[in-house]
Write a protein that holds these residues in place. Structure first.
Motif, PDB file in Angstrom:
ATOM      1  N   MET A   1       0.742  -1.161  -0.071  1.00 36.25           N
ATOM      2  CA  MET A   1      -0.040  -0.014  -0.008  1.00 36.25           C
ATOM      3  C   MET A   1       1.052   1.222  -0.028  1.00 36.25           C
ATOM      4  SD  MET A   1      -2.887   1.034   2.876  1.00 36.25           S
ATOM      5  CE  MET A   1      -2.548  -0.115   3.760  1.00 36.25           C
ATOM      6  N   ASN A   2       0.668   2.075  -0.977  1.00 38.56           N
ATOM      7  CA  ASN A   2       1.328   3.459  -0.937  1.00 38.56           C
ATOM      8  C   ASN A   2       0.491   4.431  -0.341  1.00 38.56           C
ATOM      9  OD1 ASN A   2       3.241   5.192  -1.530  1.00 38.56           O
ATOM     10  ND2 ASN A   2       3.059   5.135  -3.802  1.00 38.56           N
ATOM     11  N   VAL A   3       0.482   4.641   0.951  1.00 38.06           N
ATOM     12  CA  VAL A   3      -0.251   5.903   1.606  1.00 38.06           C
ATOM     13  C   VAL A   3       0.670   6.754   2.555  1.00 38.06           C
ATOM     14  CG1 VAL A   3      -0.692   4.191   3.354  1.00 38.06           C
ATOM     15  CG2 VAL A   3      -2.252   6.272   2.787  1.00 38.06           C
ATOM     16  N   ASP A   4       0.299   7.941   2.493  1.00 39.95           N
ATOM     17  CA  ASP A   4       0.931   8.867   3.592  1.00 39.95           C
ATOM     18  C   ASP A   4      -0.316   9.403   4.235  1.00 39.95           C
ATOM     19  OD1 ASP A   4       3.724   8.932   2.992  1.00 39.95           O
ATOM     20  OD2 ASP A   4       3.457  10.201   0.942  1.00 39.95           O
ATOM     21  N   THR A   5      -0.137   9.628   5.503  1.00 42.35           N
ATOM     22  CA  THR A   5      -1.136  10.226   6.481  1.00 42.35           C
ATOM     23  C   THR A   5      -0.510  11.326   7.250  1.00 42.35           C
ATOM     24  OG1 THR A   5      -2.027   7.589   6.810  1.00 42.35           O
ATOM     25  CG2 THR A   5      -2.576   9.650   8.301  1.00 42.35           C
ATOM     26  N   PHE A   6      -1.235  12.288   7.013  1.00 42.56           N
ATOM     27  CA  PHE A   6      -0.956  13.710   7.845  1.00 42.56           C
ATOM     28  C   PHE A   6      -1.745  13.886   8.906  1.00 42.56           C
ATOM     29  CE2 PHE A   6       0.637  13.977   3.382  1.00 42.56           C
ATOM     30  CZ  PHE A   6       2.006  14.239   3.738  1.00 42.56           C
ATOM     31  N   LYS A   7      -1.378  14.206  10.102  1.00 40.53           N
ATOM     32  CA  LYS A   7      -2.265  14.348  11.285  1.00 40.53           C
ATOM     33  C   LYS A   7      -1.708  15.846  11.848  1.00 40.53           C
ATOM     34  CE  LYS A   7      -2.365   9.686  12.566  1.00 40.53           C
ATOM     35  NZ  LYS A   7      -2.008   8.595  13.575  1.00 40.53           N
ATOM     36  N   LYS A   8      -2.629  16.557  12.290  1.00 35.85           N
ATOM     37  CA  LYS A   8      -2.428  18.047  12.845  1.00 35.85           C
ATOM     38  C   LYS A   8      -2.996  18.260  14.050  1.00 35.85           C
ATOM     39  CE  LYS A   8      -2.893  22.829  11.659  1.00 35.85           C
ATOM     40  NZ  LYS A   8      -3.721  23.610  11.056  1.00 35.85           N
ATOM     41  N   GLY A   9      -2.466  18.605  15.197  1.00 40.93           N
ATOM     42  CA  GLY A   9      -3.049  19.070  16.303  1.00 40.93           C
ATOM     43  C   GLY A   9      -3.058  18.138  17.561  1.00 40.93           C
ATOM     44  N   GLY A  10      -1.873  17.031  17.441  1.00 40.53           N
ATOM     45  CA  GLY A  10      -1.834  16.233  18.360  1.00 40.53           C
ATOM     46  C   GLY A  10      -2.979  15.482  18.933  1.00 40.53           C
ATOM     47  N   ASP A  11      -3.367  15.761  20.096  1.00 43.64           N
ATOM     48  CA  ASP A  11      -4.587  15.149  20.872  1.00 43.64           C
ATOM     49  C   ASP A  11      -5.750  15.902  20.505  1.00 43.64           C
ATOM     50  OD1 ASP A  11      -2.953  13.353  22.406  1.00 43.64           O
ATOM     51  OD2 ASP A  11      -2.785  14.248  24.233  1.00 43.64           O
ATOM     52  N   TYR A  20      -3.340   8.828  -1.751  1.00 44.31           N
ATOM     53  CA  TYR A  20      -3.025   7.820  -2.337  1.00 44.31           C
ATOM     54  C   TYR A  20      -2.716   7.914  -3.746  1.00 44.31           C
ATOM     55  CZ  TYR A  20      -5.446   5.467   1.250  1.00 44.31           C
ATOM     56  OH  TYR A  20      -5.805   4.809   2.628  1.00 44.31           O
ATOM     57  N   GLN A  21      -2.111   7.130  -4.302  1.00 42.90           N
ATOM     58  CA  GLN A  21      -1.416   7.028  -5.891  1.00 42.90           C
ATOM     59  C   GLN A  21      -2.744   7.015  -6.669  1.00 42.90           C
ATOM     60  OE1 GLN A  21       1.156   4.175  -6.802  1.00 42.90           O
ATOM     61  NE2 GLN A  21       2.018   5.203  -8.725  1.00 42.90           N
ATOM     62  N   ILE A  22      -2.968   7.813  -7.689  1.00 35.78           N
ATOM     63  CA  ILE A  22      -3.924   7.675  -8.646  1.00 35.78           C
ATOM     64  C   ILE A  22      -4.399   6.426  -9.076  1.00 35.78           C
ATOM     65  CG2 ILE A  22      -4.879   8.414 -11.010  1.00 35.78           C
ATOM     66  CD1 ILE A  22      -3.544  10.873 -10.658  1.00 35.78           C
ATOM     67  N   GLY A  23      -5.716   5.814  -9.103  1.00 33.99           N
ATOM     68  CA  GLY A  23      -6.024   4.647  -9.283  1.00 33.99           C
ATOM     69  C   GLY A  23      -5.577   3.457  -8.401  1.00 33.99           C
ATOM     70  N   SER A  24      -5.273   3.927  -7.080  1.00 35.16           N
ATOM     71  CA  SER A  24      -5.083   3.110  -6.000  1.00 35.16           C
ATOM     72  C   SER A  24      -6.427   2.413  -5.577  1.00 35.16           C
ATOM     73  CB  SER A  24      -4.753   3.673  -4.743  1.00 35.16           C
ATOM     74  OG  SER A  24      -4.820   2.805  -3.668  1.00 35.16           O
ATOM     75  N   TYR A  25      -6.507   1.257  -5.432  1.00 32.19           N
ATOM     76  CA  TYR A  25      -7.640   0.270  -4.882  1.00 32.19           C
ATOM     77  C   TYR A  25      -8.351   0.863  -3.552  1.00 32.19           C
ATOM     78  CZ  TYR A  25     -10.570  -3.469  -2.936  1.00 32.19           C
ATOM     79  OH  TYR A  25     -11.692  -3.934  -2.418  1.00 32.19           O
ATOM     80  N   GLU A  26      -7.279   1.531  -2.744  1.00 33.09           N
ATOM     81  CA  GLU A  26      -7.415   2.039  -1.558  1.00 33.09           C
ATOM     82  C   GLU A  26      -8.608   2.842  -1.605  1.00 33.09           C
ATOM     83  OE1 GLU A  26      -6.528   0.677   1.472  1.00 33.09           O
ATOM     84  OE2 GLU A  26      -5.726  -0.795   0.386  1.00 33.09           O
ATOM     85  N   ILE A  27      -8.342   3.801  -2.599  1.00 25.17           N
ATOM     86  CA  ILE A  27      -9.378   4.900  -2.983  1.00 25.17           C
ATOM     87  C   ILE A  27     -10.856   4.459  -2.903  1.00 25.17           C
ATOM     88  CG2 ILE A  27     -10.022   6.557  -4.523  1.00 25.17           C
ATOM     89  CD1 ILE A  27      -7.036   7.326  -5.148  1.00 25.17           C
ATOM     90  N   LYS A  28     -11.227   3.165  -3.844  1.00 22.90           N
ATOM     91  CA  LYS A  28     -12.305   2.604  -4.033  1.00 22.90           C
ATOM     92  C   LYS A  28     -12.771   2.142  -2.784  1.00 22.90           C
ATOM     93  CE  LYS A  28     -14.612  -0.872  -6.506  1.00 22.90           C
ATOM     94  NZ  LYS A  28     -14.388  -2.054  -7.521  1.00 22.90           N
ATOM     95  N   ARG A  29     -12.000   1.260  -2.113  1.00 21.88           N
ATOM     96  CA  ARG A  29     -12.270   0.867  -0.969  1.00 21.88           C
ATOM     97  C   ARG A  29     -12.904   1.804   0.225  1.00 21.88           C
ATOM     98  NH1 ARG A  29      -9.989  -0.067   3.949  1.00 21.88           N
ATOM     99  NH2 ARG A  29      -8.329   0.983   3.590  1.00 21.88           N
TER     100      ARG A  29
END
Length: 82
Positions: A1-11, A20-29
């Motif tokens: 899986m090619n994914v980056d996750t960005f979080k802001k604000g701590g708690d 996600y990369q264009i065409g990734s199955y994860e987008i559909k899911r």
């Protein structure tokens, strides 16, 4: 899986962005899961209650929180992708 996750604000985070990369199955899911819950408010309510319960029980253990949702999420994904 090619994914980056960005979080802001701590708690007190205000954002959680997945990329996600264009065409990734994860987008559909993920979109199928989202739209399924939007069209099944009873299951959305159950999911929200499960998330709240797990967050209260496991406030410092993200891995266990995610594992606690896994069975429910996978069942919804199967329904959503049909």
């Amino acid at each position: 899986m090619n994914v980056d996750t960005f979080k802001k604000g701590g708690d007190n985070r205000s954002h959680h962005v997945h990329i996600y990369q264009i065409g990734s199955y994860e987008i559909k899911r993920l979109l199928a899961f989202r739209y399924y819950l939007k069209s099944h408010p009873d299951e959305m309510k159950i999911y929200g209650e499960l998330k709240e319960k797990l967050a209260q029980q496991l406030p410092l253990n993200m891995k266990s929180y995610i594992n606690g949702k896994d069975y429910f999420v996978k069942n919804i994904e199967l329904k959503a992708l049909e």
